[in-house]
Every structure is written in structure tokens, then in C-alpha cells.
Scaffold this motif. Structure first.
Motif, short mmCIF file in Angstrom:
data_model
loop_
_atom_site.label_atom_id
_atom_site.label_comp_id
_atom_site.label_asym_id
_atom_site.label_seq_id
_atom_site.Cartn_x
_atom_site.Cartn_y
_atom_site.Cartn_z
N LEU A 270 0.83 -1.21 0.00
CA LEU A 270 0.00 0.00 0.00
C LEU A 270 0.86 1.26 0.00
CD1 LEU A 270 -2.79 -1.02 2.55
CD2 LEU A 270 -2.99 -0.88 0.06
N LEU A 271 1.91 1.25 0.79
CA LEU A 271 2.81 2.41 0.85
C LEU A 271 3.52 2.62 -0.49
CD1 LEU A 271 4.36 1.84 4.39
CD2 LEU A 271 2.76 3.66 3.72
N ASP A 272 4.03 1.54 -1.06
CA ASP A 272 4.72 1.66 -2.35
C ASP A 272 3.76 2.14 -3.44
OD1 ASP A 272 7.05 0.75 -1.17
OD2 ASP A 272 6.85 -1.30 -1.93
N PHE A 273 2.54 1.68 -3.39
CA PHE A 273 1.55 2.04 -4.41
C PHE A 273 1.14 3.50 -4.32
CE2 PHE A 273 -2.75 2.08 -6.27
CZ PHE A 273 -2.46 1.52 -7.51
N MET A 274 0.96 3.99 -3.11
CA MET A 274 0.42 5.35 -2.97
C MET A 274 1.38 6.45 -3.40
SD MET A 274 0.41 6.61 0.96
CE MET A 274 0.06 8.25 0.44
#
Length: 172
Positions: free
Chosen positions: A70-74
């Protein structure tokens, strides 16, 4: 349930909660929602972020195995504000492992200092950041300076949250 079809069927609170109820029924169904969110397309990702935040608030432990993704995607350049907003919103409720602190700190400081980010994203980012830097006085000072610099030019929502947060920061 076909998540993509349900996500695209309609966009509203009732549908988001319906999808969240289904996804929160097991770690496997939640993983299906995360996978749907990550693979898109754009509109599916945007709309899936809301049920994810609903599940994350009610069942924060379901988020933890997917936190890094989620962090990498955002932080991608092509994500909708809803993705950033809902990711930051859910991070307020999740216990963030120490191994993810540096990444979360970098993301939150970047969002807070950006002139392009929406107020809600900044408000959620300041709350998440305050939790992660609880034991880091040098970063608390930096956060306080950033918030105080932005106060005169900010919206009422930002001022309210920033003022409360500044008061809670230890004597930095």
C-alpha cells in the motif's frame, strides 16, 4: 463476489460498506480486495480505496500484511487523490511496524510539504506522522516548524488539526 464488478456498479457509502463487509470476512477475501485495488484499472483502484479504509479502521490487523504494498503504491505518480487520502486515513488506525517507519515518515513529510496535496491528505498525514515520530524529538521539532509555517495560509480543517497536534507535541 466479483469485486471489480461490485466496485464499478456504483460509488457510494452503501456500496463501499457492502464491499468492506465482504472483504473483512477473512484474510483471503481482504487480499482479493487488495489485489483488485493494486491491479486497477484506475477507476477500480480509486473506488476500492474507500472499502479498504473502512476495513482498516474496523480490522487494522488485516492491513498489516499488505502495508508495504500500500505504501509503495500510494507514492506512484499516477494515483488518484482518493488513494492517498484513504491510505493515509487507514494508517491512523494501524500499528505501523518499526521496519516501515522510515518510509512512512518520508511519505508523510513529503505530503505535508507539498503545495499540490488536498487538505484531507495533509491532515491524515500529520496525524500518522505524529504517531510514528512519538520517540523522535528532532522529527517532532521539524513537524512543529512545518505545521506552524503552514497555519497562516491553511484551511480551517488544517488549522484545527495542526493546532491540536502542536499542543500535544512534547516541549520541542
Amino acid at each position: 463476489m466479483n469485486l471489480t464488478r461490485e466496485i464499478l456498479k456504483e460509488h457510494g457509502s452503501k456500496q463501499a460498506h457492502k464491499i468492506a463487509r465482504y472483504a473483512s470476512s477473512s484474510p483471503l477475501t481482504f487480499k482479493l480486495l487488495i489485489d483488485t485495488y493494486l491491479t486497477g484499472p484506475y477507476r477500480v483502484t480509486q473506488r476500492a480505496s474507500w472499502p479498504i479504509s473502512i476495513v482498516g479502521e474496523a480490522h487494522p490487523k488485516l492491513i498489516r500484511p499488505h502495508l508495504k504494498k500500500l505504501l509503495d503504491f500510494m507514492v506512484r505518480d499516477d494515483v488518484h487523490d482518493a488513494v492517498k487520502r484513504n491510505t493515509m486515513r487507514v494508517l491512523q488506525f494501524v500499528e505501523i511496524p518499526k521496519r516501515n517507519h522510515a518510509q512512512v515518515i518520508d511519505i508523510c513529510f513529503e505530503l505535508l510539504q507539498s503545495k499540490r496535496e488536498a487538505v484531507a491528505i495533509k491532515c491524515f498525514a500529520m496525524t500518522v506522522l505524529s504517531r510514528v515520530i512519538d520517540d523522535k524529538p528532532e522529527l517532532q521539532r521539524e513537524l512543529k516548524i512545518i505545521l506552524e509555517d503552514q497555519l497562516p495560509y491553511s484551511t480551517a480543517a488544517f488549522k484545527s488539526r495542526a493546532t491540536k497536534l502542536i499542543k500535544r507535541l512534547p516541549g520541542v
